[in-house]
Design an enzyme around this catalytic site. Structure first.
Site, PDB file in Angstrom:
ATOM      1  N   GLU A 153       0.829  -1.202   0.000  1.00  0.00           N
ATOM      2  CA  GLU A 153       0.000   0.000   0.000  1.00  0.00           C
ATOM      3  C   GLU A 153       0.870   1.262   0.000  1.00  0.00           C
ATOM      4  O   GLU A 153       1.734   1.418   0.865  1.00  0.00           O
ATOM      5  CB  GLU A 153      -0.895   0.021   1.238  1.00  0.00           C
ATOM      6  CG  GLU A 153      -1.843  -1.152   1.340  1.00  0.00           C
ATOM      7  CD  GLU A 153      -2.519  -1.207   2.697  1.00  0.00           C
ATOM      8  OE1 GLU A 153      -2.439  -0.206   3.443  1.00  0.00           O
ATOM      9  OE2 GLU A 153      -3.112  -2.245   3.017  1.00  0.00           O
TER      10      GLU A 153
ATOM     11  N   GLU B 249      -4.989  -6.042   2.690  1.00  0.00           N
ATOM     12  CA  GLU B 249      -3.862  -6.873   3.120  1.00  0.00           C
ATOM     13  C   GLU B 249      -3.995  -8.308   2.615  1.00  0.00           C
ATOM     14  O   GLU B 249      -2.996  -8.944   2.260  1.00  0.00           O
ATOM     15  CB  GLU B 249      -3.753  -6.865   4.656  1.00  0.00           C
ATOM     16  CG  GLU B 249      -3.227  -5.561   5.231  1.00  0.00           C
ATOM     17  CD  GLU B 249      -4.263  -4.439   5.182  1.00  0.00           C
ATOM     18  OE1 GLU B 249      -3.861  -3.264   5.157  1.00  0.00           O
ATOM     19  OE2 GLU B 249      -5.473  -4.753   5.176  1.00  0.00           O
TER      20      GLU B 249
ATOM     21  N   PHE C 173       1.466  -1.974   8.676  1.00  0.00           N
ATOM     22  CA  PHE C 173       1.569  -2.237  10.112  1.00  0.00           C
ATOM     23  C   PHE C 173       1.374  -3.733  10.341  1.00  0.00           C
ATOM     24  O   PHE C 173       0.473  -4.337   9.750  1.00  0.00           O
ATOM     25  CB  PHE C 173       0.506  -1.465  10.896  1.00  0.00           C
ATOM     26  CG  PHE C 173       0.741   0.025  10.953  1.00  0.00           C
ATOM     27  CD1 PHE C 173       1.471   0.587  11.990  1.00  0.00           C
ATOM     28  CD2 PHE C 173       0.230   0.854   9.970  1.00  0.00           C
ATOM     29  CE1 PHE C 173       1.688   1.963  12.040  1.00  0.00           C
ATOM     30  CE2 PHE C 173       0.438   2.224  10.011  1.00  0.00           C
ATOM     31  CZ  PHE C 173       1.170   2.780  11.051  1.00  0.00           C
ATOM     32  N   ALA C 174       2.176  -4.302  11.218  1.00  0.00           N
ATOM     33  CA  ALA C 174       2.072  -5.734  11.498  1.00  0.00           C
ATOM     34  C   ALA C 174       0.708  -6.100  12.057  1.00  0.00           C
ATOM     35  O   ALA C 174       0.240  -7.230  11.885  1.00  0.00           O
ATOM     36  CB  ALA C 174       3.169  -6.157  12.480  1.00  0.00           C
ATOM     37  N   ASP C 175       0.062  -5.134  12.722  1.00  0.00           N
ATOM     38  CA  ASP C 175      -1.262  -5.372  13.299  1.00  0.00           C
ATOM     39  C   ASP C 175      -2.269  -5.835  12.250  1.00  0.00           C
ATOM     40  O   ASP C 175      -3.279  -6.457  12.590  1.00  0.00           O
ATOM     41  CB  ASP C 175      -1.783  -4.087  13.938  1.00  0.00           C
ATOM     42  CG  ASP C 175      -0.735  -3.386  14.790  1.00  0.00           C
ATOM     43  OD1 ASP C 175      -0.939  -3.276  16.002  1.00  0.00           O
ATOM     44  OD2 ASP C 175       0.288  -2.939  14.223  1.00  0.00           O
ATOM     45  N   PHE C 176      -2.014  -5.530  10.984  1.00  0.00           N
ATOM     46  CA  PHE C 176      -2.993  -5.825   9.931  1.00  0.00           C
ATOM     47  C   PHE C 176      -2.939  -7.276   9.457  1.00  0.00           C
ATOM     48  O   PHE C 176      -3.653  -7.636   8.515  1.00  0.00           O
ATOM     49  CB  PHE C 176      -2.776  -4.905   8.727  1.00  0.00           C
ATOM     50  CG  PHE C 176      -2.914  -3.425   9.048  1.00  0.00           C
ATOM     51  CD1 PHE C 176      -3.506  -2.994  10.223  1.00  0.00           C
ATOM     52  CD2 PHE C 176      -2.441  -2.472   8.158  1.00  0.00           C
ATOM     53  CE1 PHE C 176      -3.631  -1.647  10.521  1.00  0.00           C
ATOM     54  CE2 PHE C 176      -2.563  -1.114   8.439  1.00  0.00           C
ATOM     55  CZ  PHE C 176      -3.161  -0.700   9.621  1.00  0.00           C
ATOM     56  N   ILE C 177      -2.109  -8.113  10.072  1.00  0.00           N
ATOM     57  CA  ILE C 177      -2.045  -9.509   9.622  1.00  0.00           C
ATOM     58  C   ILE C 177      -3.371 -10.228   9.830  1.00  0.00           C
ATOM     59  O   ILE C 177      -3.631 -11.234   9.171  1.00  0.00           O
ATOM     60  CB  ILE C 177      -0.930 -10.309  10.317  1.00  0.00           C
ATOM     61  CG1 ILE C 177      -1.191 -10.418  11.825  1.00  0.00           C
ATOM     62  CG2 ILE C 177       0.441  -9.728  10.025  1.00  0.00           C
ATOM     63  CD1 ILE C 177      -0.314 -11.433  12.512  1.00  0.00           C
TER      64      ILE C 177
ATOM     65  N   HIS D 127      -2.109  -0.166  16.072  1.00  0.00           N
ATOM     66  CA  HIS D 127      -0.940   0.108  15.245  1.00  0.00           C
ATOM     67  C   HIS D 127       0.364   0.006  16.032  1.00  0.00           C
ATOM     68  O   HIS D 127       1.380   0.584  15.642  1.00  0.00           O
ATOM     69  CB  HIS D 127      -1.031   1.518  14.629  1.00  0.00           C
ATOM     70  CG  HIS D 127      -2.182   1.704  13.696  1.00  0.00           C
ATOM     71  ND1 HIS D 127      -3.469   1.866  14.146  1.00  0.00           N
ATOM     72  CD2 HIS D 127      -2.226   1.757  12.337  1.00  0.00           C
ATOM     73  CE1 HIS D 127      -4.269   2.012  13.103  1.00  0.00           C
ATOM     74  NE2 HIS D 127      -3.549   1.947  11.992  1.00  0.00           N
TER      75      HIS D 127
END
Length: 337
Positions: free
Chosen positions: A29, A70, A93-97, A139
């Site tokens: 993105e 994602e 952001f890793a949170d979006f996994i 985030h």
């Protein structure tokens, strides 16, 4: 040797690997412009400035701005890897996994096994992770404990610009899927890196950043620097600490940790993931199982509480392990005789 920031080490390594191998492509993105400039001279290259200039140099076929999806990014990376490309995909952001776990957990991680080893899946998934940036609960999270528990993935956590260069190059050239976790609070940290365009650091080899015979401290990411500060302070008092940066959580260099504990007899693990089912608990359990006879004190972990990451700056500071908390844990294991 050259001196550069952590984010510059990410960008330069990707650029060098794209020059070396035309099959390396990047996608994510906002990675082309990041400032509405479509890769022009004012483009910042995503919010972390880790893809600046790649579009202008390598073009739209190899630098792909994706929709805000994602699951689509991960699905595209999987398909590209199976078709002979070497995708370097970025989750902002890793949170979006969460919305792409099926693609990561059930697809990327399992292709090699499901196809009987007849195919490769050389995908690198880059993610910015961690607290200390005042970015609130969605985030700021640590996700390595989740991803480390998924067989078929290699999980890499560089803590210095030098390790970024060596580990990212290894990741891009690896034939299996690699999760590459970049702590967002380290992007501006500077350090010396190798000029060698073939410099690589093998996975599963920890780095000893401080040496001592009294306590073993294991940590990575932002908190590694806190541990080094504690070790330096205690060294002035004649207390020696081994500070170990695992570099990769899967594969894990168990030997380096166990060898150290056999000498020190004391272990403190400092980690940013939550305490329940976390990485710190995993290391403590491994040492208790495999080096119990060497222990002079119970292994201790220093982690955040089992809560989401708070937004308020004062609460986030209280949430994260701190230098005083780490020092207190080290002194506690030293109190056992």
């Amino acid at each position: 040797m050259a001196r550069m920031m952590y984010r510059e080490a990410v960008l330069s390594t990707i650029a060098e690997e794209m020059e070396r191998d035309e099959n390396v492509v990047v996608l994510g993105e906002d990675i082309v412009g990041g400032n509405g400039t479509a890769g022009g001279p004012e483009a910042i290259g995503g919010i972390w400035s880790t893809s600046t200039g790649l579009y202008g140099k390598f073009g739209a076929d190899r630098v792909i701005d994706t929709p805000i999806s994602e699951s689509a990014i991960m699905g595209a990376a999987a398909g590209l890897a199976l078709s002979g490309k070497r995708p370097v995909a970025e989750l902002m952001f890793a949170d979006f996994i969460g919305v792409s776990l099926d693609q990561i957990w059930n697809q990327l991680a399992k292709f090699r096994y499901m196809f009987g080893g007849k195919t490769k899946c050389p995908a690198v998934i880059r993610m910015a992770w961690g607290a200390g940036y005042n970015a609130a609960a969605q985030h700021s999270q640590a996700v390595h404990q989740i991803l480390t528990g998924m067989p078929g993935l290699k999980v890499v956590m560089p803590s210095t610009p030098a390790d970024v260069k060596g580990l990212l190059r290894t990741a891009i050239r690896d034939d299996d899927p690699v999760i590459f976790l970049e702590h967002k609070a380290l992007y501006g940290v500077k350090g010396e890196v190798s000029d060698d365009k073939d410099f690589m650091i093998p996975f599963g080899h920890a780095r000893l950043t401080r040496a001592g015979n009294d306590v073993t401290i294991v940590s990575t990411g932002l908190l590694l620097g806190f541990c080094e500060a504690v070790a330096d302070k205690l060294a002035a008092e004649g207390i020696g600490c081994d500070v170990i940066d695992p570099r990769t959580t899967s594969p894990l260099d168990e030997e380096a940790i166990l060898d150290s504990v056999e000498v020190t007899g004391r272990l403190v693990v400092v980690d940013e993931s939550n305490p329940r089912c976390g990485f710190a608990g995993d290391i403590c359990a491994m040492v208790a199982e495999k080096a119990f006879a060497s222990l002079k004190a119970p292994p201790l972990s220093v982690t955040p509480p089992h809560t989401p990451v708070p937004f308020a700056r004062e609460l986030e500071t209280a949430y994260l392990p701190s230098i005083p908390k780490i020092e207190a844990a080290v002194r506690k294991v030293l109190s056992y005789r």
